[in-house]
Each structure stands twice: as structure tokens, then as C-alpha cells.
Write a protein that holds these residues in place. Sequence first.
Motif, mmCIF file in Angstrom:
data_model
loop_
_atom_site.group_PDB
_atom_site.id
_atom_site.type_symbol
_atom_site.label_atom_id
_atom_site.label_comp_id
_atom_site.label_asym_id
_atom_site.label_seq_id
_atom_site.Cartn_x
_atom_site.Cartn_y
_atom_site.Cartn_z
ATOM 1 N N SER A 102 -38.077 72.142 32.236
ATOM 2 C CA SER A 102 -37.980 72.779 33.728
ATOM 3 C C SER A 102 -39.667 71.688 34.113
ATOM 4 O O SER A 102 -40.693 71.823 33.447
ATOM 5 C CB SER A 102 -37.704 73.969 33.687
ATOM 6 O OG SER A 102 -36.600 74.443 33.322
ATOM 7 N N GLN A 103 -38.592 71.407 35.639
ATOM 8 C CA GLN A 103 -39.116 70.940 36.323
ATOM 9 C C GLN A 103 -40.599 72.001 36.913
ATOM 10 O O GLN A 103 -40.523 73.624 37.583
ATOM 11 C CB GLN A 103 -39.536 70.357 37.714
ATOM 12 C CG GLN A 103 -40.414 69.719 38.320
ATOM 13 C CD GLN A 103 -39.412 68.875 39.693
ATOM 14 O OE1 GLN A 103 -38.317 68.806 39.689
ATOM 15 N NE2 GLN A 103 -40.298 67.815 40.738
ATOM 16 N N SER A 104 -42.283 71.918 36.481
ATOM 17 C CA SER A 104 -42.913 73.149 37.179
ATOM 18 C C SER A 104 -43.397 73.198 39.300
ATOM 19 O O SER A 104 -43.070 71.454 39.415
ATOM 20 C CB SER A 104 -44.629 72.695 36.020
ATOM 21 O OG SER A 104 -45.360 71.231 36.804
ATOM 22 N N LYS A 105 -44.069 73.972 39.314
ATOM 23 C CA LYS A 105 -44.229 74.065 40.583
ATOM 24 C C LYS A 105 -45.347 74.423 40.489
ATOM 25 O O LYS A 105 -45.598 75.776 40.000
ATOM 26 C CB LYS A 105 -43.456 75.506 41.311
ATOM 27 C CG LYS A 105 -43.562 75.735 42.729
ATOM 28 C CD LYS A 105 -42.658 76.235 43.354
ATOM 29 C CE LYS A 105 -42.498 76.732 44.357
ATOM 30 N NZ LYS A 105 -41.267 77.373 44.755
ATOM 31 N N THR A 106 -45.781 73.957 41.564
ATOM 32 C CA THR A 106 -47.636 74.384 41.688
ATOM 33 C C THR A 106 -47.863 74.979 43.409
ATOM 34 O O THR A 106 -46.918 75.878 43.886
ATOM 35 C CB THR A 106 -48.475 72.955 42.286
ATOM 36 O OG1 THR A 106 -47.945 72.083 41.514
ATOM 37 C CG2 THR A 106 -50.300 74.265 42.371
ATOM 38 N N VAL A 107 -48.711 76.517 42.938
ATOM 39 C CA VAL A 107 -49.218 77.923 43.576
ATOM 40 C C VAL A 107 -50.723 77.021 44.039
ATOM 41 O O VAL A 107 -51.603 77.235 43.021
ATOM 42 C CB VAL A 107 -48.234 78.934 42.904
ATOM 43 C CG1 VAL A 107 -48.726 80.104 44.350
ATOM 44 C CG2 VAL A 107 -46.625 79.397 42.982
ATOM 45 N N ARG A 108 -50.886 77.679 44.983
ATOM 46 C CA ARG A 108 -52.013 77.244 45.417
ATOM 47 C C ARG A 108 -53.014 78.069 46.301
ATOM 48 O O ARG A 108 -51.605 78.716 47.506
ATOM 49 C CB ARG A 108 -52.597 75.710 45.914
ATOM 50 C CG ARG A 108 -54.108 75.601 46.461
ATOM 51 C CD ARG A 108 -53.581 74.331 46.847
ATOM 52 N NE ARG A 108 -55.136 74.180 47.644
ATOM 53 C CZ ARG A 108 -55.712 73.312 47.854
ATOM 54 N NH1 ARG A 108 -55.051 72.168 47.474
ATOM 55 N NH2 ARG A 108 -56.711 73.001 48.757
ATOM 56 N N ASN A 160 -49.417 81.380 53.581
ATOM 57 C CA ASN A 160 -48.218 81.574 54.112
ATOM 58 C C ASN A 160 -48.405 82.885 55.206
ATOM 59 O O ASN A 160 -47.150 82.725 55.418
ATOM 60 C CB ASN A 160 -47.050 82.139 52.899
ATOM 61 C CG ASN A 160 -46.847 80.752 51.904
ATOM 62 O OD1 ASN A 160 -47.362 79.852 52.385
ATOM 63 N ND2 ASN A 160 -46.321 81.806 50.641
#
Length: 145
Positions: free
Chosen positions: A2-8, A24
Motif C-alpha cells: 500500500s501507499q504509505s503516508k507520512t506523519v510529522r 494540527n
Amino acid sequence: MSQSKTVRIDAQLQAGFAIHANINGHALVIDQPQAAQGTNQGPTPLEMFLFSIGGCIGTIARIAAFQQKIDLRGMQIQVEGDYNPAGLLGRPSDDRVGFQQIRIQATIDADLSDAEKAEFLDQVCHRCPLHDNISLETQVVHQLA
């Protein structure tokens, strides 16, 4: 795969032990108690870490309950861990610096049998990214900016 998602997140340490972040639009502070030379403006990093695990489990439980059409009225999640503070204080220790064990206990308010609640909790923990990170080896890379 799956496509990964970056959290920062970006955190700032200024004077004292308080670490500030705006995530946020939410102002968060991690600090140390006054007895440890902090100003007690927020939970400690270890407390925030355990809260994050409990929060992730609760969030995944809500998602899973929605998907499985379970009326999840509520959930109490207790997370506790044991560590030896000697290492983080720079003292010699045979133990790891981090938690030696993390225990998660949940009370689930739903019309499920105890066996179904146990199975639901197992499914939730299996889907929880933070549970995964602490259960399996995760590569952590650090460097100067």
C-alpha cells in the motif's frame, strides 16, 4: 504494498524541560513534574507515549466497531509500563532505557460476550499502528538537521 503516508510533528525545547508543539492547531506541552525540576505544564513524554497507545487503540476500536456494526457505547483503556529510570539519568544500568513491559487492559461497553470482546480487542490491537510499533522492531533514524 500500500501507499504509505507520512506523519510529522515539530517540537520545540526552550528554557527548562517543557517541550511545545502545535499539531494540527492543537497546542501541546510535555513537561516534567516540579519534583524533577520541571514546571508540570503537561504530562511527561512517557505518559504521553502511553496515552498515545491508548488513544490509538480507542480510535481503531471506534473504526472497527463502525465497520462491524457493533454498538460500541464506550471503552476504558488502561496502559501502564515499567522502566528503570537509571539509564535515562545517565547512570549505569543492565536494563534497557525504555519500557520493559507495556500492559494494556480494556473494558468494552458493547453487547458482546466476554469471548467476543476479547476477540474484538485482539483485532483492534492487531490493526493499531502504535501497538504494531511497540510489538515489532521499528527502525528509528536520528540525525542533526
